[in-house]
Design an enzyme around this catalytic site. Structure first.
Site, PDB file in Angstrom:
ATOM      1  N   VAL A  64       0.010   2.359  10.776  1.00 42.35           N
ATOM      2  CA  VAL A  64      -0.196   0.916  10.679  1.00 42.35           C
ATOM      3  C   VAL A  64       1.133   0.166  10.707  1.00 42.35           C
ATOM      4  O   VAL A  64       1.162  -1.035  11.001  1.00 42.35           O
ATOM      5  CB  VAL A  64      -0.986   0.525   9.413  1.00 42.35           C
ATOM      6  CG1 VAL A  64      -2.387   1.096   9.456  1.00 42.35           C
ATOM      7  CG2 VAL A  64      -0.249   0.952   8.153  1.00 42.35           C
ATOM      8  N   TYR A 161       5.269  -0.606  -4.696  1.00 40.79           N
ATOM      9  CA  TYR A 161       3.819  -0.761  -4.525  1.00 40.79           C
ATOM     10  C   TYR A 161       3.356  -2.105  -5.090  1.00 40.79           C
ATOM     11  O   TYR A 161       2.566  -2.816  -4.455  1.00 40.79           O
ATOM     12  CB  TYR A 161       3.118   0.393  -5.225  1.00 40.79           C
ATOM     13  CG  TYR A 161       1.621   0.420  -5.085  1.00 40.79           C
ATOM     14  CD1 TYR A 161       1.014   0.913  -3.926  1.00 40.79           C
ATOM     15  CD2 TYR A 161       0.792  -0.028  -6.115  1.00 40.79           C
ATOM     16  CE1 TYR A 161      -0.368   0.951  -3.804  1.00 40.79           C
ATOM     17  CE2 TYR A 161      -0.579   0.014  -6.001  1.00 40.79           C
ATOM     18  CZ  TYR A 161      -1.156   0.491  -4.848  1.00 40.79           C
ATOM     19  OH  TYR A 161      -2.530   0.526  -4.725  1.00 40.79           O
ATOM     20  N   ALA A 163       5.096  -4.862  -5.516  1.00 42.11           N
ATOM     21  CA  ALA A 163       5.584  -5.952  -4.672  1.00 42.11           C
ATOM     22  C   ALA A 163       4.759  -6.072  -3.400  1.00 42.11           C
ATOM     23  O   ALA A 163       4.411  -7.181  -2.961  1.00 42.11           O
ATOM     24  CB  ALA A 163       7.060  -5.727  -4.334  1.00 42.11           C
ATOM     25  N   LYS A 165       1.652  -5.102  -2.954  1.00 41.37           N
ATOM     26  CA  LYS A 165       0.294  -5.570  -3.256  1.00 41.37           C
ATOM     27  C   LYS A 165       0.284  -7.047  -3.639  1.00 41.37           C
ATOM     28  O   LYS A 165      -0.689  -7.754  -3.380  1.00 41.37           O
ATOM     29  CB  LYS A 165      -0.321  -4.711  -4.363  1.00 41.37           C
ATOM     30  CG  LYS A 165      -0.723  -3.317  -3.892  1.00 41.37           C
ATOM     31  CD  LYS A 165      -1.639  -3.370  -2.678  1.00 41.37           C
ATOM     32  CE  LYS A 165      -2.218  -2.028  -2.318  1.00 41.37           C
ATOM     33  NZ  LYS A 165      -3.051  -2.095  -1.077  1.00 41.37           N
TER      34      LYS A 165
END
Length: 257
Positions: A64, A161, A163, A165
């Site tokens: 991604v 993680y 930051a 999210k």
């Protein structure tokens, strides 16, 4: 009476579909009548999912965090099904480390997958949805970004993680405001601890597990299947007047007005 949760004749693109929550969402979407394009870097997991889910599932193998791949994945799915009606930005990784010990690679890898990857797919799918809206092809669709309680409260040992999210909130609200004129809805779902490989440390270590469960009013962890249902709800006609919202699906771990 019309089934407002039906996704019949719709095509949903789900990232991180090779396992865990992404796989559970793919199964539920297909049960609700959708075709699913599943994105994952894990070719073995994705091909196994394709064998299990059959012709309604199209595996799209790649990262991604690769912007070109995101564009190709959307084009491939449109070529097969003529249109995309929904996107779930679910792909995620963790690279735990305390702040003072975290390397630049650990920071960047998580940001690239969660924040940049979600942006690349939002942009690619959004361009397609806007074109459909301008062509008068009905309500073009909806996007759901998967965030986390870590984005609301922070998480010890996972500043990268947390930051990433938190970034999902701004991305969700900005896209909702920009694209409302095209009737494109954009929302986010905030998960707590779900029974997946990513939460094994919390769930299997008694020190972490008991402390965490004491903070959850429902006193249990969630299954991938039950957290998938609110996501599919937000993609359906039942949520036709909901956009720009952050929905907590965490057993009451965070409760606020």
């Amino acid at each position: 009476m019309k089934n407002l949760l039906s996704l019949k004749d719709r095509t949903i693109l789900i990232t991180g579909a090779g396992q865990g929550i992404g796989l559970a969402m793919s199964k539920l979407a297909i049960e609700l009548g959708a075709n699913v394009g599943g994105v994952d870097l894990n070719a073995d997991g994705l091909n196994k999912a394709a064998d299990e889910l059959g012709s309604s599932f199209t595996p799209l193998i790649g990262s991604v965090s690769d912007q070109v791949f995101a564009q190709h994945a959307v084009a491939q799915l449109v070529e097969r099904y003529d249109a995309i009606h929904g996107l779930v930005n679910n792909a995620g990784i963790i690279r735990p480390a305390m702040i003072e010990k975290m390397t630049s690679d650990q920071w960047q890898q998580v940001i690239d997958v969660h924040a940049a990857g979600s942006f690349y797919f939002t942009q690619a799918v959004g361009r397609h949805l806007i074109a459909r809206a301008k062509a008068g092809e009905g309500a073009p669709g909806a996007i759901v970004n998967i965030s986390s309680d870590s984005g609301r409260r922070g998480s010890i040992g996972q500043i990268n993680y947390s930051a990433a999210k938190s970034a999902m909130f701004g991305m969700t609200m900005s896209a909702a405001r920009e694209w409302a004129k095209y009737s494109i809805r954009v929302n986010a779902v905030c998960f707590g601890a779900v029974e997946t490989q990513m939460t094994e440390t919390i769930r299997n270590d008694e020190r972490f597990r008991d402390q965490y469960l004491q903070q959850i009013p429902l006193s249990r962890f969630a299954s991938p299947e039950e957290v998938s249902m609110p996501v599919l709800f937000l993609l359906s006609d039942s949520a036709s007047y909901i956009t720009g919202q952050i929905l907590s699906v965490n057993g009451g771990y965070t409760i606020a007005v």
